[in-house]
Write a protein that holds these residues in place. Structure first.
Motif, mmCIF file in Angstrom:
data_model
loop_
_atom_site.group_PDB
_atom_site.id
_atom_site.type_symbol
_atom_site.label_atom_id
_atom_site.label_comp_id
_atom_site.label_asym_id
_atom_site.label_seq_id
_atom_site.Cartn_x
_atom_site.Cartn_y
_atom_site.Cartn_z
ATOM 1 N N LEU A 137 0.834 -1.204 0.000
ATOM 2 C CA LEU A 137 0.000 0.000 0.000
ATOM 3 C C LEU A 137 0.872 1.259 0.000
ATOM 4 O O LEU A 137 0.612 2.211 -0.749
ATOM 5 N N PHE A 138 1.907 1.260 0.828
ATOM 6 C CA PHE A 138 2.846 2.394 0.837
ATOM 7 C C PHE A 138 3.514 2.544 -0.524
ATOM 8 O O PHE A 138 3.686 3.664 -1.022
ATOM 9 N N ASP A 139 3.899 1.431 -1.123
ATOM 10 C CA ASP A 139 4.576 1.468 -2.408
ATOM 11 C C ASP A 139 3.677 2.049 -3.489
ATOM 12 O O ASP A 139 4.137 2.791 -4.371
ATOM 13 N N ASN A 140 2.397 1.722 -3.436
ATOM 14 C CA ASN A 140 1.458 2.189 -4.456
ATOM 15 C C ASN A 140 1.078 3.651 -4.299
ATOM 16 O O ASN A 140 0.818 4.345 -5.301
ATOM 17 N N PHE A 141 1.034 4.154 -3.052
ATOM 18 C CA PHE A 141 0.431 5.473 -2.843
ATOM 19 C C PHE A 141 1.322 6.521 -2.183
ATOM 20 O O PHE A 141 1.038 7.711 -2.323
ATOM 21 N N SER A 142 2.384 6.127 -1.479
ATOM 22 C CA SER A 142 3.148 7.140 -0.749
ATOM 23 C C SER A 142 4.047 7.970 -1.647
ATOM 24 O O SER A 142 4.414 9.088 -1.289
ATOM 25 N N ALA A 143 4.421 7.427 -2.804
ATOM 26 C CA ALA A 143 5.379 8.150 -3.638
ATOM 27 C C ALA A 143 4.911 8.368 -5.074
ATOM 28 O O ALA A 143 5.094 9.460 -5.619
ATOM 29 N N ASN A 144 4.322 7.382 -5.708
ATOM 30 C CA ASN A 144 4.039 7.496 -7.143
ATOM 31 C C ASN A 144 3.295 8.770 -7.522
ATOM 32 O O ASN A 144 3.810 9.623 -8.258
ATOM 33 N N ASP A 153 -7.426 6.898 -15.039
ATOM 34 C CA ASP A 153 -7.463 5.434 -15.084
ATOM 35 C C ASP A 153 -7.719 4.853 -13.703
ATOM 36 O O ASP A 153 -8.408 3.843 -13.562
ATOM 37 N N GLN A 154 -7.169 5.510 -12.672
ATOM 38 C CA GLN A 154 -7.348 5.022 -11.306
ATOM 39 C C GLN A 154 -8.815 5.078 -10.883
ATOM 40 O O GLN A 154 -9.289 4.217 -10.147
ATOM 41 N N LEU A 155 -9.547 6.083 -11.379
ATOM 42 C CA LEU A 155 -10.960 6.202 -11.038
ATOM 43 C C LEU A 155 -11.788 5.065 -11.638
ATOM 44 O O LEU A 155 -12.753 4.596 -11.027
ATOM 45 N N SER A 156 -11.407 4.621 -12.826
ATOM 46 C CA SER A 156 -12.166 3.546 -13.481
ATOM 47 C C SER A 156 -11.605 2.168 -13.163
ATOM 48 O O SER A 156 -12.331 1.178 -13.164
ATOM 49 N N ASN A 157 -10.282 2.093 -12.887
ATOM 50 C CA ASN A 157 -9.652 0.815 -12.563
ATOM 51 C C ASN A 157 -8.798 0.974 -11.309
ATOM 52 O O ASN A 157 -7.560 1.087 -11.404
ATOM 53 N N PRO A 158 -9.418 0.988 -10.150
ATOM 54 C CA PRO A 158 -8.665 1.214 -8.907
ATOM 55 C C PRO A 158 -7.585 0.157 -8.686
ATOM 56 O O PRO A 158 -7.736 -1.009 -9.057
ATOM 57 N N ILE A 159 -6.489 0.598 -8.095
ATOM 58 C CA ILE A 159 -5.397 -0.313 -7.764
ATOM 59 C C ILE A 159 -5.886 -1.344 -6.744
ATOM 60 O O ILE A 159 -6.597 -1.009 -5.801
ATOM 61 N N LYS A 160 -5.503 -2.592 -6.944
ATOM 62 C CA LYS A 160 -5.875 -3.665 -6.023
ATOM 63 C C LYS A 160 -4.618 -4.247 -5.390
ATOM 64 O O LYS A 160 -3.505 -4.008 -5.854
ATOM 65 N N VAL A 176 -4.306 -13.685 -5.162
ATOM 66 C CA VAL A 176 -5.344 -13.225 -6.082
ATOM 67 C C VAL A 176 -5.570 -11.743 -5.838
ATOM 68 O O VAL A 176 -5.325 -11.235 -4.751
ATOM 69 N N GLU A 177 -6.031 -11.038 -6.864
ATOM 70 C CA GLU A 177 -6.299 -9.614 -6.712
ATOM 71 C C GLU A 177 -7.547 -9.396 -5.858
ATOM 72 O O GLU A 177 -8.538 -10.125 -5.981
ATOM 73 N N ASN A 178 -7.492 -8.394 -4.990
ATOM 74 C CA ASN A 178 -8.642 -8.065 -4.160
ATOM 75 C C ASN A 178 -8.663 -6.563 -3.932
ATOM 76 O O ASN A 178 -7.653 -5.879 -4.036
ATOM 77 N N ASP A 179 -9.841 -6.047 -3.621
ATOM 78 C CA ASP A 179 -9.990 -4.611 -3.391
ATOM 79 C C ASP A 179 -9.484 -4.235 -2.003
ATOM 80 O O ASP A 179 -9.634 -4.997 -1.043
ATOM 81 N N TYR A 180 -8.918 -3.045 -1.903
ATOM 82 C CA TYR A 180 -8.521 -2.535 -0.593
ATOM 83 C C TYR A 180 -9.759 -2.258 0.249
ATOM 84 O O TYR A 180 -10.782 -1.794 -0.275
#
Length: 532
Positions: free
Chosen positions: A370-377, A438-445, A465-469
């Motif tokens: 979660l930190f990797d996906n949102f803290s810096a990008n 793109d994030q609004l239509s395909n949220p990061i999982k 497996v992919e799952n929603d936060y």
């Protein structure tokens, strides 16, 4: 990405530090008081990144210690009983060790589980190492870097030569260089193809990751480049330094990429699975590569060398990040000057260790992800856009180019000026907006651990497996993104309040406008911050 965004932004950050002899906070304050928020946003991004980056270093310490053995534990026989014993086979032993024995992972991001004490000790060792190497500031870390920078190159060359001797290494290298390459093999009388193609270029998140990788690789947007440049003499030719560092960095990254893909190509051939089905993210190093290394002669030696290399590369990044934050704090009154710097660094490392405890819980891998996906990008792209825009449009491109010439002896040509004024900010803004849409239509999982999933042939299949936060995960993501970026508009508004409503709204800025300060043992005249 390197030519359009990386190098132009690298030059901007080198100029800020060398020109104003300050960290990220003081540097932007001196460009314009209203831009101080860019410095604070940069500081917060560096803080968040250092928190979770040391979790990755924690894993490398754990695996390095595990490698100091007669045989690698992920190459030993599968356990007869215990968690996940039914999932363990000869081809999944490395995955079993990573998930069940190293991480002791839970199968739900909401299940924190228990503290992993071995990982806790590894995390403590990582922060103690950072403290010992940074305790005397740039003088200590500068000497340590001779070891932490030279050894990884030597280890990488050794691993590169070793990787070329592995069966199937050529398949991985072809996959690395050729986007149209098709890897075909026979598996129980059926043919499966693993195709690397150009389709991923249509994915906006791919471009965001590419830009972020360039920023991580060159340490852009974290304040470290500005901090180190502040120790340069004013007339240092940072133009040549920037070009030279960028070239060496790119060649090093290429060599590392070839080495890693040669190793995972060997693993794919051995296990008869497509390369693109091998683990990604942290699992690439701790599952795919460690599994491949386990099949080589003198496997413990190569494994220890590989993880020691990763440890030193990670510690190097931590040095840069912590120095960037400490230098920025030196420009402020947030930390009383009577407190010695070693005490400040000790307090910072101690607090960071405590804040990193969630990373050693059973759901720690999910939190790191979660930190990797949102803290810096996303924040990095926002700050990068503000940085280059602030210098080109607020400070002024002509004024910037005159400074550039006075400091390097070279006046930027039309190509560089076009990059700083138009191309770089527009490319950053385009990638950012495209990614947000793109994030609004395909949220990061996130990748939820589910244990081994049996396939029709009885072998174990996917482990995740992919799952929603969950809601709290998105709440934390929101905080990670906006707790840094919101400094920019808030401090810009505060800077303009006196001009709009009168002097009584003047803010007592937490900055030290000392007339002189020490940089590299020389007294440097400081430039008063211009008004808004």
């Amino acid at each position: 990405m390197l030519c359009i965004e990386g190098i132009p932004l690298f030059m901007v950050e080198m100029w800020i530090g060398q020109r104003f002899k300050a960290g990220c906070i003081g540097g932007f304050y001196k460009i314009n008081k209203a831009l101080t928020g860019i410095g604070f946003a940069t500081w917060m991004i560096g803080f968040y990144t250092n928190l979770y980056y040391n979790a990755i270093i924690m894993w490398t310490i754990y695996y390095f210690v595990a490698s100091i053995n007669k045989s690698l534990p992920w190459a030993d026989d599968c356990p007869i009983d215990g968690p996940g014993a039914e999932c363990c086979t000869n081809t999944t032993r490395a995955s079993h060790y990573w998930y069940y024995e190293a991480l002791k992972i839970s199968d739900d991001i909401n299940d924190a589980g228990d503290i992993n004490w071995k990982m806790t000790l590894s995390l403590l060792a990582a922060w103690v190492t950072c403290f010992l190497c940074m305790v005397k500031g740039i003088k200590t870390s500068g000497k340590v870097v001779y070891v932490t920078a030279i050894f990884p190159f030597m280890a990488l060359i050794g691993l590169f030569i070793m990787s070329l001797t592995l069966q199937g290494s050529s398949e991985g290298i072809k996959y690395f260089f050729d986007p149209t390459y098709v890897f075909t093999f026979e598996d129980k009388n059926t043919t499966r193809n693993a195709t690397s193609n150009w389709d991923q270029l249509k994915n906006p998140y791919c471009w965001l990751e590419a830009a972020s990788q360039i920023f991580y690789s060159l340490s852009l947007g974290f304040g470290s480049c500005i901090a180190f440049a502040s120790y340069n003499p004013t007339k240092t030719d940072f133009y040549k330094q920037t070009i030279g560092i960028s070239i060496v960095n790119s060649l090093s990254s290429m060599l590392a990429g070839v080495t890693i893909f040669a190793i995972i190509g060997s693993s794919a051939v051995k296990n008869q699975i497509p390369i693109d089905e091998l683990s990604t993210g942290p699992g690439l190093a701790f599952i795919a590569v460690s599994e491949a290394i386990a099949t080589t002669p003198a496997a413990p030696l190569w494994s220890a060398m590989f993880f020691l290399m990763l440890f030193m590369l990670g510690i190097d990044s931590q040095f840069a990040g912590i120095e960037g934050m400490m230098t920025a704090l030196d420009d402020t009154t947030l930390v009383p000057k009577r407190i010695p710097r070693p005490a400040v660094i000790a307090g910072f490392c101690g607090i960071s260790f405590l804040l990193g405890i969630p990373f050693v819980m059973s759901n720690g891998l999910y939190i790191v992800d979660l930190f990797d996906n949102f803290s810096a990008n996303f924040p990095l792209m926002m700050v990068a856009f503000c940085e280059v825009t602030a210098v080109s449009w607020v400070y002024g491109i002509n004024r910037f180019c005159r400074d550039f010439e006075n400091m390097t002896g070279y006046y930027p040509n039309i190509v560089w000026r076009a990059l700083w004024v138009v191309i770089t900010p527009l490319s950053i803004l385009g990638i950012l907006l495209y990614s947000l849409i793109d994030q609004l239509s395909n949220p990061i999982k996130y990748q939820q651990f589910v244990g081994c999933m049996a396939t029709e042939d009885g072998m174990s299949g996917a482990w995740t497996v992919e799952n929603d936060y969950p809601a709290w995960g998105w709440g934390l993501a929101f905080i990670l993104v906006f707790s840094s970026f919101l400094f920019i508009p808030i401090m810009a508004v505060l800077a303009y309040l006196p001009k709009i409503f009168g002097p009584k709204y003047e803010i007592d800025w937490p900055l030290v406008l000392a007339q002189q300060e020490k940089r590299e043992g020389k007294d440097v005249e400081m430039i008063e911050a211009p008004g808004v």
